[in-house]
Design a protein around this motif. Structure first.
Motif, PDB file in Angstrom:
ATOM      1  N   TYR A  12      38.525   3.244  44.087  1.00  0.00           N
ATOM      2  CA  TYR A  12      39.503   4.180  43.743  1.00  0.00           C
ATOM      3  C   TYR A  12      40.894   3.674  43.944  1.00  0.00           C
ATOM      4  N   HIS A  43      48.950   3.770  47.447  1.00  0.00           N
ATOM      5  CA  HIS A  43      48.493   4.380  48.709  1.00  0.00           C
ATOM      6  C   HIS A  43      47.335   3.730  48.935  1.00  0.00           C
ATOM      7  N   TRP A  46      40.243   1.778  47.317  1.00  0.00           N
ATOM      8  CA  TRP A  46      39.201   2.564  48.484  1.00  0.00           C
ATOM      9  C   TRP A  46      37.850   2.165  47.935  1.00  0.00           C
ATOM     10  N   PRO A  47      36.936   1.668  48.262  1.00  0.00           N
ATOM     11  CA  PRO A  47      35.665   1.355  47.952  1.00  0.00           C
ATOM     12  C   PRO A  47      34.896   2.476  48.041  1.00  0.00           C
ATOM     13  N   ILE A  48      34.066   2.943  47.063  1.00  0.00           N
ATOM     14  CA  ILE A  48      33.499   4.263  46.994  1.00  0.00           C
ATOM     15  C   ILE A  48      31.964   4.080  46.444  1.00  0.00           C
ATOM     16  N   ARG A  54      31.386   9.367  52.361  1.00  0.00           N
ATOM     17  CA  ARG A  54      32.412   8.472  52.689  1.00  0.00           C
ATOM     18  C   ARG A  54      32.016   7.286  53.719  1.00  0.00           C
ATOM     19  N   THR A  55      32.417   6.216  53.603  1.00  0.00           N
ATOM     20  CA  THR A  55      32.315   5.157  54.632  1.00  0.00           C
ATOM     21  C   THR A  55      33.666   4.604  54.917  1.00  0.00           C
ATOM     22  N   ASP A  56      33.975   4.545  56.111  1.00  0.00           N
ATOM     23  CA  ASP A  56      35.409   4.019  56.513  1.00  0.00           C
ATOM     24  C   ASP A  56      35.126   3.207  57.719  1.00  0.00           C
ATOM     25  N   LYS A 100      40.647   0.349  57.413  1.00  0.00           N
ATOM     26  CA  LYS A 100      39.669   1.789  56.990  1.00  0.00           C
ATOM     27  C   LYS A 100      39.014   1.650  55.844  1.00  0.00           C
ATOM     28  N   HIS A 101      39.511   1.007  54.851  1.00  0.00           N
ATOM     29  CA  HIS A 101      39.364   0.842  53.579  1.00  0.00           C
ATOM     30  C   HIS A 101      38.707  -0.478  53.250  1.00  0.00           C
ATOM     31  N   LYS A 176      51.475  14.534  44.027  1.00  0.00           N
ATOM     32  CA  LYS A 176      51.623  13.832  44.951  1.00  0.00           C
ATOM     33  C   LYS A 176      50.846  12.563  44.679  1.00  0.00           C
ATOM     34  N   TYR A 179      44.823   9.200  41.199  1.00  0.00           N
ATOM     35  CA  TYR A 179      43.693   8.237  41.467  1.00  0.00           C
ATOM     36  C   TYR A 179      43.119   7.906  40.033  1.00  0.00           C
ATOM     37  N   ARG A 196      35.250  14.160  40.511  1.00  0.00           N
ATOM     38  CA  ARG A 196      35.782  15.253  41.525  1.00  0.00           C
ATOM     39  C   ARG A 196      36.981  15.780  41.130  1.00  0.00           C
TER      40      ARG A 196
HETATM   41  P1  5GP Z   1      43.169  13.316  51.278  1.00  0.00           P
HETATM   42  O1  5GP Z   1      42.371  14.388  52.317  1.00  0.00           O
HETATM   43  O2  5GP Z   1      44.437  13.542  51.249  1.00  0.00           O
HETATM   44  O3  5GP Z   1      42.566  13.409  49.930  1.00  0.00           O
HETATM   45  O4  5GP Z   1      42.833  12.059  52.000  1.00  0.00           O
HETATM   46  C1  5GP Z   1      43.188  11.711  53.121  1.00  0.00           C
HETATM   47  C2  5GP Z   1      42.626  10.577  53.444  1.00  0.00           C
HETATM   48  O5  5GP Z   1      41.069  10.489  53.444  1.00  0.00           O
HETATM   49  C3  5GP Z   1      42.986   9.301  52.486  1.00  0.00           C
HETATM   50  O6  5GP Z   1      43.957   8.694  53.046  1.00  0.00           O
HETATM   51  C4  5GP Z   1      41.804   8.405  52.469  1.00  0.00           C
HETATM   52  O7  5GP Z   1      41.917   7.552  53.293  1.00  0.00           O
HETATM   53  C5  5GP Z   1      40.650   9.332  52.752  1.00  0.00           C
HETATM   54  N1  5GP Z   1      39.815   9.591  51.554  1.00  0.00           N
HETATM   55  C6  5GP Z   1      40.059  10.322  50.690  1.00  0.00           C
HETATM   56  N2  5GP Z   1      39.039  10.423  49.816  1.00  0.00           N
HETATM   57  C7  5GP Z   1      38.358   9.375  50.117  1.00  0.00           C
HETATM   58  C8  5GP Z   1      37.116   9.044  49.557  1.00  0.00           C
HETATM   59  O8  5GP Z   1      36.524   9.380  48.530  1.00  0.00           O
HETATM   60  N3  5GP Z   1      36.678   7.726  50.266  1.00  0.00           N
HETATM   61  C9  5GP Z   1      37.169   7.161  51.293  1.00  0.00           C
HETATM   62  N4  5GP Z   1      36.410   6.478  51.825  1.00  0.00           N
HETATM   63  N5  5GP Z   1      38.428   7.920  52.131  1.00  0.00           N
HETATM   64  C10 5GP Z   1      38.701   8.810  51.474  1.00  0.00           C
END
Ligand code: 5GP
Ligand code: 5GP
Length: 218
Positions: A12, A43, A46-48, A54-56, A100-101, A176, A179, A196
């Motif tokens: 992303y 912002h 992000w690897p998906i 989710r992996t962080d 994180k990402h 805001k 993606y 999504r």
């Molecule tokens: P929000 O809730 O605003 O969509 O996302 C808050 C935070 O969650 C983001 O800043 C991002 O770090 C993380 N995030 C949102 N969507 C994803 C996702 O699909 N995968 C991952 N790994 N993190 C996400």
């Protein structure tokens, strides 16, 4: 050290609109270098994984190291400012994004490659111009249909975006984040492999960032 293979399917590429980040109850803080340009900024990248949740924070030992990207400093300041409070020199935000990402895409990117890839994606698409070309300008108090914003990006960029909104003090939803998706190496934008939902209602504001322009004056 246990080494876990981080597999992901796509990235992303997330851009934020400073006008919306700052137009909320919590407000925002400009970087110590000053007010960013009235433009979309990065912002994150992000690897998906399409199948996994989710992996962080995939490698807690791979810490952000500014010296590895010091040659990108000018581009980073312009394209990746932090608007959170308190005011900072942005490196806390970059560090958070890498740890994180970025560490979840270590198989493809070291720190320098990761940040450079995001900057190159940013330079490859001028979202603000794409929207302006469709008559969608950042103006306070004016509402655009969500479909028209999506369609403008789809036509101008070539791919369907996922749109995220927040609310201003009077609870008006505003654009805001946008993606887009990129292939694993961030060499090109692609159509998102997964769909999504976003978080925007059918009518949204695209608020100005800077001196307010009353809609009535246009
Ligand atoms: P929000 O809730 O605003 O969509 O996302 C808050 C935070 O969650 C983001 O800043 C991002 O770090 C993380 N995030 C949102 N969507 C994803 C996702 O699909 N995968 C991952 N790994 N993190 C996400
Ligand atoms: P995420 O976890 O959503 O990738 O990263 C967002 C985190 O970075 C939040 O904890 C937020 O406080 C911090 N941050 C610093 N500057 C910014 C900014 O300009 N935009 C966003 N979305 N988050 C920022």
């Amino acid at each position: 050290v246990l080494c876990v293979a981080q597999d992901y399917d796509f990235l992303y590429f997330v851009q934020q609109w400073p006008g919306a980040l700052c137009d909320t109850k919590v407000s925002c803080c400009y970087p110590i270098t000053g007010k960013p340009a009235a433009n979309f900024s990065i912002h994150g990248l992000w690897p998906i994984s399409s199948s996994k949740k989710r992996t962080d924070f995939c490698d807690r030992e791979n810490h952000f190291d500014y010296s590895k990207i010091s040659d990108l400093s000018n581009r980073m300041q312009v394209s990746w400012p932090s608007l959170s409070c308190p005011s900072s020199n942005n490196t806390k935000f970059w560090s958070h994004e890498w740890e994180k990402h970025g560490t979840c895409a270590e198989s493809a990117f070291d720190q320098h490659k990761y940040f450079e890839a995001a900057l190159n994606l940013k330079d490859s698409v001028d979202l603000l111009q794409v929207l302006k070309n469709a008559g969608i300008e950042p103006v306070d108090g004016k509402l655009y249909s969500l479909d028209s914003v999506k369609e403008a990006i789809q036509k101008g960029v070539g791919f369907v975006p996922r749109l995220i909104c927040n609310k201003d003090i009077s609870k008006t939803s505003q654009l805001k984040e946008v993606y887009l998706c990129a292939d694993k190496n961030a060499s090109t934008l692609i159509e998102c492999p997964i769909t999504r939902g976003g978080s925007c209602p059918s009518k949204i504001e695209f608020p100005s960032f800077g001196s307010p322009t009353p809609a009535a004056a246009l």
